[in-house]
Enzyme design. Structure first.
Site, PDB file in Angstrom:
ATOM      1  N   GLU A  52     101.996  59.902 -20.818  1.00  0.00           N
ATOM      2  CA  GLU A  52     102.098  59.355 -19.464  1.00  0.00           C
ATOM      3  C   GLU A  52     101.503  60.357 -18.478  1.00  0.00           C
ATOM      4  O   GLU A  52     102.196  61.290 -18.042  1.00  0.00           O
ATOM      5  CB  GLU A  52     103.569  59.118 -19.097  1.00  0.00           C
ATOM      6  CG  GLU A  52     104.275  58.082 -19.944  1.00  0.00           C
ATOM      7  CD  GLU A  52     105.465  57.460 -19.211  1.00  0.00           C
ATOM      8  OE1 GLU A  52     105.488  56.243 -19.099  1.00  0.00           O
ATOM      9  OE2 GLU A  52     106.327  58.194 -18.730  1.00  0.00           O
ATOM     10  N   ASN A  93     111.126  50.912 -19.374  1.00  0.00           N
ATOM     11  CA  ASN A  93     111.900  51.996 -18.763  1.00  0.00           C
ATOM     12  C   ASN A  93     112.279  51.563 -17.354  1.00  0.00           C
ATOM     13  O   ASN A  93     111.451  51.587 -16.448  1.00  0.00           O
ATOM     14  CB  ASN A  93     111.065  53.283 -18.739  1.00  0.00           C
ATOM     15  CG  ASN A  93     111.798  54.421 -18.035  1.00  0.00           C
ATOM     16  OD1 ASN A  93     112.988  54.309 -17.733  1.00  0.00           O
ATOM     17  ND2 ASN A  93     111.083  55.511 -17.765  1.00  0.00           N
ATOM     18  N   SER A 128     101.431  52.878 -14.767  1.00  0.00           N
ATOM     19  CA  SER A 128     100.850  51.706 -14.090  1.00  0.00           C
ATOM     20  C   SER A 128     100.314  50.648 -15.059  1.00  0.00           C
ATOM     21  O   SER A 128      99.256  50.065 -14.828  1.00  0.00           O
ATOM     22  CB  SER A 128      99.763  52.147 -13.099  1.00  0.00           C
ATOM     23  OG  SER A 128     100.330  52.977 -12.095  1.00  0.00           O
ATOM     24  N   GLU A 145     109.620  62.630 -14.827  1.00  0.00           N
ATOM     25  CA  GLU A 145     110.549  62.690 -13.686  1.00  0.00           C
ATOM     26  C   GLU A 145     111.700  63.646 -13.987  1.00  0.00           C
ATOM     27  O   GLU A 145     112.197  64.335 -13.094  1.00  0.00           O
ATOM     28  CB  GLU A 145     111.057  61.272 -13.351  1.00  0.00           C
ATOM     29  CG  GLU A 145     109.966  60.459 -12.664  1.00  0.00           C
ATOM     30  CD  GLU A 145     110.012  58.968 -12.935  1.00  0.00           C
ATOM     31  OE1 GLU A 145     111.042  58.462 -13.412  1.00  0.00           O
ATOM     32  OE2 GLU A 145     108.987  58.289 -12.679  1.00  0.00           O
ATOM     33  N   HIS A 179     111.006  62.694 -19.917  1.00  0.00           N
ATOM     34  CA  HIS A 179     110.167  61.949 -18.967  1.00  0.00           C
ATOM     35  C   HIS A 179     109.715  62.902 -17.860  1.00  0.00           C
ATOM     36  O   HIS A 179     110.465  63.805 -17.475  1.00  0.00           O
ATOM     37  CB  HIS A 179     110.960  60.779 -18.378  1.00  0.00           C
ATOM     38  CG  HIS A 179     110.098  59.821 -17.617  1.00  0.00           C
ATOM     39  ND1 HIS A 179     109.684  60.077 -16.330  1.00  0.00           N
ATOM     40  CD2 HIS A 179     109.541  58.657 -17.982  1.00  0.00           C
ATOM     41  CE1 HIS A 179     108.907  59.073 -15.927  1.00  0.00           C
ATOM     42  NE2 HIS A 179     108.800  58.205 -16.914  1.00  0.00           N
ATOM     43  N   LYS A 197     114.259  53.005 -15.343  1.00  0.00           N
ATOM     44  CA  LYS A 197     114.578  54.134 -14.453  1.00  0.00           C
ATOM     45  C   LYS A 197     115.913  53.857 -13.740  1.00  0.00           C
ATOM     46  O   LYS A 197     116.779  53.234 -14.341  1.00  0.00           O
ATOM     47  CB  LYS A 197     113.414  54.399 -13.488  1.00  0.00           C
ATOM     48  CG  LYS A 197     112.090  54.537 -14.261  1.00  0.00           C
ATOM     49  CD  LYS A 197     110.950  55.057 -13.449  1.00  0.00           C
ATOM     50  CE  LYS A 197     109.702  55.150 -14.335  1.00  0.00           C
ATOM     51  NZ  LYS A 197     108.565  55.737 -13.644  1.00  0.00           N
ATOM     52  N   GLY A 241     103.574  55.024 -11.527  1.00  0.00           N
ATOM     53  CA  GLY A 241     104.004  54.405 -10.279  1.00  0.00           C
ATOM     54  C   GLY A 241     102.965  54.442  -9.178  1.00  0.00           C
ATOM     55  O   GLY A 241     103.270  54.150  -8.026  1.00  0.00           O
TER      56      GLY A 241
HETATM   57  P1  13P Z   1     105.074  52.778 -14.018  1.00  0.00           P
HETATM   58  O1  13P Z   1     104.799  51.741 -15.097  1.00  0.00           O
HETATM   59  O2  13P Z   1     105.920  52.241 -12.914  1.00  0.00           O
HETATM   60  O3  13P Z   1     103.839  53.457 -13.591  1.00  0.00           O
HETATM   61  O4  13P Z   1     106.004  53.889 -14.728  1.00  0.00           O
HETATM   62  C1  13P Z   1     105.595  54.449 -15.908  1.00  0.00           C
HETATM   63  C2  13P Z   1     106.697  55.244 -16.444  1.00  0.00           C
HETATM   64  O5  13P Z   1     107.041  56.286 -15.923  1.00  0.00           O
HETATM   65  C3  13P Z   1     107.388  54.724 -17.627  1.00  0.00           C
HETATM   66  O6  13P Z   1     108.191  55.687 -18.205  1.00  0.00           O
END
Ligand code: 13P
Length: 271
Positions: free
Chosen positions: A188, A26, A234, A118, A116, A28, A194
């Site tokens: 997640e 992903n 992460s 976010e 997601h 983003k 992150g």
């Molecule tokens: P990270 O791997 O950067 O923690 O992000 C995870 C994520 O949100 C994948 O969709």
């Protein structure tokens, strides 16, 4: 780049679960289309044929890179699956700024991330909307990767399973049971995204087990056994293998560590 014929590189199902593993990148809101092409070319070069037999690898760039990656995959016969990060729940119409599932299907997209955290947190998406998006995606022959996860406060107050159940409920209650076999659920935890602080494998196995139990209760064991479960938050080359070894987990949804070809290749190989 020399084209390698990878037509035989169909990922083998896990011998125990019989599910095909899925490792998803992903990206983003990162990388323009030129950077995207460069990254997949390098990644393809770094991966070995057996890496593609171990797991299906889906790449989810921003919408602006989908067409470029579709052409790159075709031209160089790269056995990645194209993925998107979102889709509208309506097929067309006056929805400025939205991209629909039929448009994504036309680009050869195989998987679409929906819900997601976010998008839930920053753009106010509700679990009902996420369910409608998942249905719109599946109606076009693609597979939704439905994201769920709890906040650190919800974890601290022991609400994790309740929150995840509420997030999944509109999907489980509106989907035709048979169609649920095609969905992917990405667990997640929001606090792990992150942050550099991934969930412990023990926790992921425990939550994964609860989710499998919930699915079995709601849709029956035959359908539940087909649904794939990813872990995200992460994930990096040093911990990916541990998560992939868990019985409950069939794949990974990787953010930051998928933005660099060397790191992501190392992560895939480590599994
Ligand atoms: P990270 O791997 O950067 O923690 O992000 C995870 C994520 O949100 C994948 O969709």
């Amino acid at each position: 780049m020399m084209s390698r014929k990878y037509d035989d590189l169909v990922p083998s199902p896990d011998p125990v679960s019989h599910r095909v593993r899925l490792i998803s990148a992903n990206w983003k809101m990162n990388l323009n289309h030129l950077e995207a092409i460069a990254l997949v070319q390098k990644l393809y070069h770094l991966l070995r044929p057996e890496d593609f037999r171990y797991a299906e690898i889906s790449i989810h760039p921003p919408f602006t890179s989908l067409r470029s990656l579709q052409l790159s995959f075709e031209a160089d016969r790269m056995p990645f699956t194209l993925g998107a990060q979102n889709a509208a729940d309506e097929p067309s119409g006056a929805f400025t700024g939205e991209v629909s599932a039929p448009m994504l299907a036309k680009l050869g997209v195989g998987y679409v991330i929906v819900g997601h955290s976010e998008r839930r947190r920053l753009f106010g998406e509700t679990s009902e909307e996420v369910a409608r998006k998942a249905i719109a995606v599946q109606a076009m022959g693609m597979r939704p990767i439905i994201c769920i996860g709890e906040t650190s406060e919800q974890r601290r107050t022991d609400q994790t399973v309740q929150v995840l159940t509420e997030q999944l409920d509109p999907v489980l209650s509106t989907y035709p049971v048979k169609a649920l076999e095609g969905i992917v659920i990405a667990y997640e935890p929001i606090w792990a995204i992150g942050s550099g602080e991934s969930a412990s494998p023990e926790l992921v196995e425990e939550v994964g087990g609860s989710l499998r139990q919930l699915l079995t209760e709601r849709v029956g064991s035959a359908t539940a056994a087909q649904i794939r479960l990813q872990y995200g938050g992460s994930v990096h080359p040093g911990n990916a293998h541990e998560f992939m070894s868990l019985e409950a987990i069939d794949g990974l949804l990787v953010g930051g560590a998928s933005l660099d070809a060397d790191t992501f290749a190392l992560l895939v190989k480590s599994c």
